[in-house]
Scaffold this motif. Structure first.
Motif, mmCIF file in Angstrom:
data_model
loop_
_atom_site.group_PDB
_atom_site.id
_atom_site.type_symbol
_atom_site.label_atom_id
_atom_site.label_comp_id
_atom_site.label_asym_id
_atom_site.label_seq_id
_atom_site.Cartn_x
_atom_site.Cartn_y
_atom_site.Cartn_z
ATOM 1 N N PHE A 67 0.851 -1.182 0.000
ATOM 2 C CA PHE A 67 0.000 0.000 0.000
ATOM 3 C C PHE A 67 0.889 1.235 0.000
ATOM 4 C CE2 PHE A 67 -3.011 -3.033 1.925
ATOM 5 C CZ PHE A 67 -4.081 -2.845 1.068
ATOM 6 N N VAL A 68 0.627 2.138 -0.939
ATOM 7 C CA VAL A 68 1.277 3.447 -0.971
ATOM 8 C C VAL A 68 0.127 4.446 -0.876
ATOM 9 C CG1 VAL A 68 2.749 5.034 -2.251
ATOM 10 C CG2 VAL A 68 3.152 2.571 -2.412
ATOM 11 N N THR A 69 -0.025 5.050 0.295
ATOM 12 C CA THR A 69 -1.230 5.829 0.555
ATOM 13 C C THR A 69 -0.950 7.000 1.487
ATOM 14 O OG1 THR A 69 -3.530 5.645 1.287
ATOM 15 C CG2 THR A 69 -1.892 4.360 2.494
ATOM 16 N N ALA A 70 -1.912 7.913 1.542
ATOM 17 C CA ALA A 70 -1.850 9.035 2.466
ATOM 18 C C ALA A 70 -2.766 8.805 3.668
ATOM 19 C CB ALA A 70 -2.264 10.319 1.750
ATOM 20 N N PHE A 71 -3.427 7.653 3.687
ATOM 21 C CA PHE A 71 -4.433 7.380 4.705
ATOM 22 C C PHE A 71 -3.947 6.331 5.701
ATOM 23 C CE2 PHE A 71 -6.604 8.815 0.903
ATOM 24 C CZ PHE A 71 -7.325 9.889 1.404
ATOM 25 N N GLY A 72 -3.186 6.774 6.685
ATOM 26 C CA GLY A 72 -2.650 5.880 7.702
ATOM 27 C C GLY A 72 -3.706 5.277 8.606
ATOM 28 N N GLN A 73 -4.861 5.928 8.710
ATOM 29 C CA GLN A 73 -5.910 5.413 9.587
ATOM 30 C C GLN A 73 -6.497 4.095 9.082
ATOM 31 O OE1 GLN A 73 -6.124 8.246 7.793
ATOM 32 N NE2 GLN A 73 -8.172 8.546 6.959
ATOM 33 N N TYR A 74 -6.214 3.712 7.829
ATOM 34 C CA TYR A 74 -6.735 2.458 7.289
ATOM 35 C C TYR A 74 -5.837 1.255 7.570
ATOM 36 C CZ TYR A 74 -10.199 5.182 4.762
ATOM 37 O OH TYR A 74 -11.227 6.008 4.443
ATOM 38 N N LEU A 75 -4.686 1.462 8.162
ATOM 39 C CA LEU A 75 -3.788 0.349 8.457
ATOM 40 C C LEU A 75 -4.456 -0.740 9.300
ATOM 41 C CD1 LEU A 75 -1.030 -0.997 8.262
ATOM 42 C CD2 LEU A 75 -0.275 0.414 10.177
ATOM 43 N N PRO A 76 -5.166 -0.405 10.374
ATOM 44 C CA PRO A 76 -5.834 -1.482 11.136
ATOM 45 C C PRO A 76 -6.863 -2.255 10.305
ATOM 46 C CG PRO A 76 -5.761 0.533 12.429
ATOM 47 C CD PRO A 76 -5.307 0.895 11.042
ATOM 48 N N LEU A 77 -7.495 -1.597 9.342
ATOM 49 C CA LEU A 77 -8.481 -2.270 8.494
ATOM 50 C C LEU A 77 -7.825 -3.337 7.621
ATOM 51 C CD1 LEU A 77 -11.453 -2.387 7.737
ATOM 52 C CD2 LEU A 77 -11.020 -0.612 6.024
ATOM 53 N N THR A 78 -6.592 -3.115 7.201
ATOM 54 C CA THR A 78 -5.896 -4.129 6.406
ATOM 55 C C THR A 78 -5.640 -5.384 7.220
ATOM 56 O OG1 THR A 78 -3.661 -3.338 6.929
ATOM 57 C CG2 THR A 78 -4.742 -2.371 5.004
ATOM 58 N N ILE A 79 -5.499 -5.225 8.532
ATOM 59 C CA ILE A 79 -5.289 -6.376 9.407
ATOM 60 C C ILE A 79 -6.603 -7.117 9.634
ATOM 61 C CG2 ILE A 79 -4.477 -7.134 11.673
ATOM 62 C CD1 ILE A 79 -2.310 -5.841 9.813
ATOM 63 N N THR A 80 -7.671 -6.380 9.947
ATOM 64 C CA THR A 80 -8.953 -7.034 10.227
ATOM 65 C C THR A 80 -9.545 -7.690 8.982
ATOM 66 O OG1 THR A 80 -10.184 -4.971 9.898
ATOM 67 C CG2 THR A 80 -9.517 -5.524 12.152
ATOM 68 N N ARG A 81 -9.215 -7.207 7.800
ATOM 69 C CA ARG A 81 -9.706 -7.815 6.554
ATOM 70 C C ARG A 81 -8.779 -8.916 6.064
ATOM 71 N NH1 ARG A 81 -12.698 -3.792 3.266
ATOM 72 N NH2 ARG A 81 -12.741 -5.410 1.685
ATOM 73 N N HIS A 82 -7.699 -9.218 6.791
ATOM 74 C CA HIS A 82 -6.752 -10.309 6.473
ATOM 75 C C HIS A 82 -6.110 -10.150 5.099
ATOM 76 C CE1 HIS A 82 -8.147 -12.301 10.064
ATOM 77 N NE2 HIS A 82 -9.392 -12.137 9.645
ATOM 78 N N VAL A 83 -5.740 -8.923 4.767
ATOM 79 C CA VAL A 83 -5.097 -8.641 3.493
ATOM 80 C C VAL A 83 -3.606 -8.961 3.547
ATOM 81 C CG1 VAL A 83 -4.595 -6.804 1.838
ATOM 82 C CG2 VAL A 83 -6.821 -6.913 2.909
ATOM 83 N N GLU A 84 -3.005 -8.868 4.716
ATOM 84 C CA GLU A 84 -1.592 -9.170 4.939
ATOM 85 C C GLU A 84 -0.668 -8.399 3.996
ATOM 86 O OE1 GLU A 84 -1.067 -13.388 4.667
ATOM 87 O OE2 GLU A 84 -2.896 -13.762 5.795
#
Length: 180
Positions: free
Chosen positions: A90-107
């Protein structure tokens, strides 16, 4: 060949990331070019979903907020579920979505902030590409077949397994039901 997909809605960022990736394929710590190529550069997540149906190994570099019904996390989840090998960056400006990548099991392999575009972002992206390619080499070096195993109970309450290709023969015990 490791197929690289770049998904970004900002055209300037899209071209910057594409150049970093193409340069890293050619100029890297090894004496040879990486066995990878940039196959898809797009701002449309639907194109990525169509593309992954035809290929097996991917390095997906994506933004999260794509101003589309599918987010970068949605696309990453589809890629993760439909490929034998995938590395997601992920190359993004939205750091608040980092926990969502964990809960959605994107790894994800990495989560890089765009705000570092003039500083550490390009170097970090290059290092992450090196890591993704190293993992790809390990993936293609391992045998693809799954080992079929058989379970047995040597004593009550203990279960052991053995690979079927390691068995020489199976013999039933005379006079004892259900024992081999």
């Amino acid at each position: 060949m490791l197929s690289t997909i770049i998904l970004e809605d900002d055209l300037h960022q899209l071209h910057v990331i594409e150049e970093i990736v193409k340069n890293r394929i050619v100029i890297n710590p090894t004496p040879h070019e990486y066995d990878m190529r940039v196959d898809l550069v797009t701002a449309n997540p639907d194109e990525v979903v169509q593309f992954i149906q035809a290929h097996q190994a991917y390095c997906l570099i994506t933004d999260i907020d794509l101003k589309h019904k599918l987010s970068g996390i949605d696309v990453a989840e589809i890629v993760r579920n439909n490929s034998r090998f995938s590395e997601i960056i992920f190359v993004t400006a939205f750091g608040q979505y980092l926990p969502l990548t964990i809960t959605r099991h994107v790894e994800p392999l990495d989560f890089i902030f765009k705000s570092d575009a003039e500083g550490p972002m390009p170097q970090r992206l290059r290092e992450t590409i090196d890591e993704a390619y190293g993992r790809y080499l390990k993936f293609i070096a391992t045998p693809e077949r799954e080992v079929e195993r058989i379970a047995y109970h040597p004593t009550k309450g203990l279960v052991k397994t053995v690979a079927v290709d390691q068995l020489f023969y199976i013999q039933a015990v005379k006079g004892k039901s259900r024992l081999i």
